[in-house]
Design an enzyme around this catalytic site. Sequence first.
Site, PDB file in Angstrom:
ATOM      1  N   HIS A 104      24.544 -41.090  12.524  1.00  0.00           N
ATOM      2  CA  HIS A 104      23.796 -40.966  11.269  1.00  0.00           C
ATOM      3  C   HIS A 104      23.035 -42.272  11.018  1.00  0.00           C
ATOM      4  O   HIS A 104      23.567 -43.205  10.414  1.00  0.00           O
ATOM      5  CB  HIS A 104      24.807 -40.695  10.137  1.00  0.00           C
ATOM      6  CG  HIS A 104      24.185 -40.227   8.866  1.00  0.00           C
ATOM      7  ND1 HIS A 104      23.535 -39.022   8.748  1.00  0.00           N
ATOM      8  CD2 HIS A 104      24.097 -40.808   7.643  1.00  0.00           C
ATOM      9  CE1 HIS A 104      23.108 -38.877   7.515  1.00  0.00           C
ATOM     10  NE2 HIS A 104      23.429 -39.954   6.821  1.00  0.00           N
ATOM     11  N   SER A 124      18.820 -38.707   5.087  1.00  0.00           N
ATOM     12  CA  SER A 124      20.032 -38.224   4.447  1.00  0.00           C
ATOM     13  C   SER A 124      19.762 -37.684   3.036  1.00  0.00           C
ATOM     14  O   SER A 124      18.965 -36.770   2.901  1.00  0.00           O
ATOM     15  CB  SER A 124      21.072 -39.348   4.454  1.00  0.00           C
ATOM     16  OG  SER A 124      22.350 -38.792   4.545  1.00  0.00           O
TER      17      SER A 124
END
Length: 452
Positions: free
Chosen positions: A427, A282
């Site tokens: 995610h 990320s």
Amino acid sequence: MSERWPHGLVYAVVCRWGGVVVALGAMCGVAGAAAGGEPGSVADFPPVEALPASSELPDPLVMFGTGEAVRTAEAWYRKRRPQIVALVQHYMYGYLPEAPAVSAEVRRVDAAFLSGRATLREVTLSFGPPGTPPVDLLVIVPNGRQAAAPVFLGINFCGNHTVVDDPHVALPRSWVPERCRGAVENRATDEGRGAQAEAWCVDELIARGYALATFYCGDIDPDRPDFTDGVHPHFLRPGQTEPGPHDWGTIAAWAWGLHRAVDYLITCDDLDRRRICVVGHSRLGKTALLAGALDERIALVVPHQSGTGGMALSRGNQQETVARINTSFPHWFNDVFCQFNGCEELLPIDQHLLVCLVAPRPLLDTEGDQDLWANYEQALAALRGADAVYKLLGRRGLVASGVVRDDEPFTAENCGDIVQYRRDAPHVLNRDYWRRILDFADFQLGAPASAP
Ligand code: GCU
């Protein structure tokens, strides 16, 4: 793998054990050099309002400003690559300071980690002007291997003590976000030990013959929108009270921190300095991409679900826009980047050019079907946009669809130097991803020597 090295590399020394401070010497990396200028200088590029608008991606093989075509590898390395190195710092991430001398102190060694399968060491890296906070690097190396181990280097979100479940790993000294398990009034506590162990899967890396090196992002710069802590206040120029419009933001600082870790890793006899791989998830995937782009000592780059400011193109991004990321995270990039809010077409760069800087080295873009915010379509478009540079440098670049899925093995047919690996996942960084990241590293760099 690239045989090129940053110019002016000077280092000498091997790792030593047991609390000995070792000076690693000065590194003169490419990162801080503006096009044709001195390291640390600001390049002579136009202000944002004078930039030409284009909805097309900037062509990696056309010089910005003059429009001159880049037709040879020699011209790429001599002219266009340094220009892109300057452009991405100038308009987006901010300029990284020149590399300082780094000294390393090995504070603790546990040769019996993971029931004797690995050696864990905690190393403190010191650098920069007096008062610059040190970085605590956790290094875990497989035992009993016949050759130096390739190493994955990545920054962690909440502290080294969260990466492994071990009662002794030092807690971070700096501010930590409240969302980190065990954080009390922004300080880490024992409660957080092992909280991120499933994201790092150290046992998996060790079993496959890879070492891991990691440090807490807040050692370089706590992830909050001010520049009063971390490295920033120690690198202000005379008269400055805060970074200027072209100076480094937090992502650039984190990437620079990775470079300081590389300064140390290349001196370690038990690590293979030609197989240093950088990984991050990320915001730390954005960081891994920038670090790999600017430092040719890094052999392989894995930006995991890195999204806007990472692998996802800014132009045409319908998920996290430039305006959105600059508003939510005003400290990640330099101030100039805010001038592109709502006018991405003025950018003389886009994220495919970061991938071009990684060329000819391999890059794995790992994505999840459920992670729409990170925008895997835009990341795939960035890979496509970089392909021409790989080909110019005599590499295969992107082959077939450019996407490898789920448990499909990486083969010469489906995988070139750059590829998107995607599975049906949200995610997250977990063991499923790590298995495939290690498969890719084996495929590209050769599998590590097995245990005797
Ligand atoms: C937010 C941000 C992303 C970033 C992510 C993360 O979602 O918008 O750009 O990648 O945080 O770092 O987890």
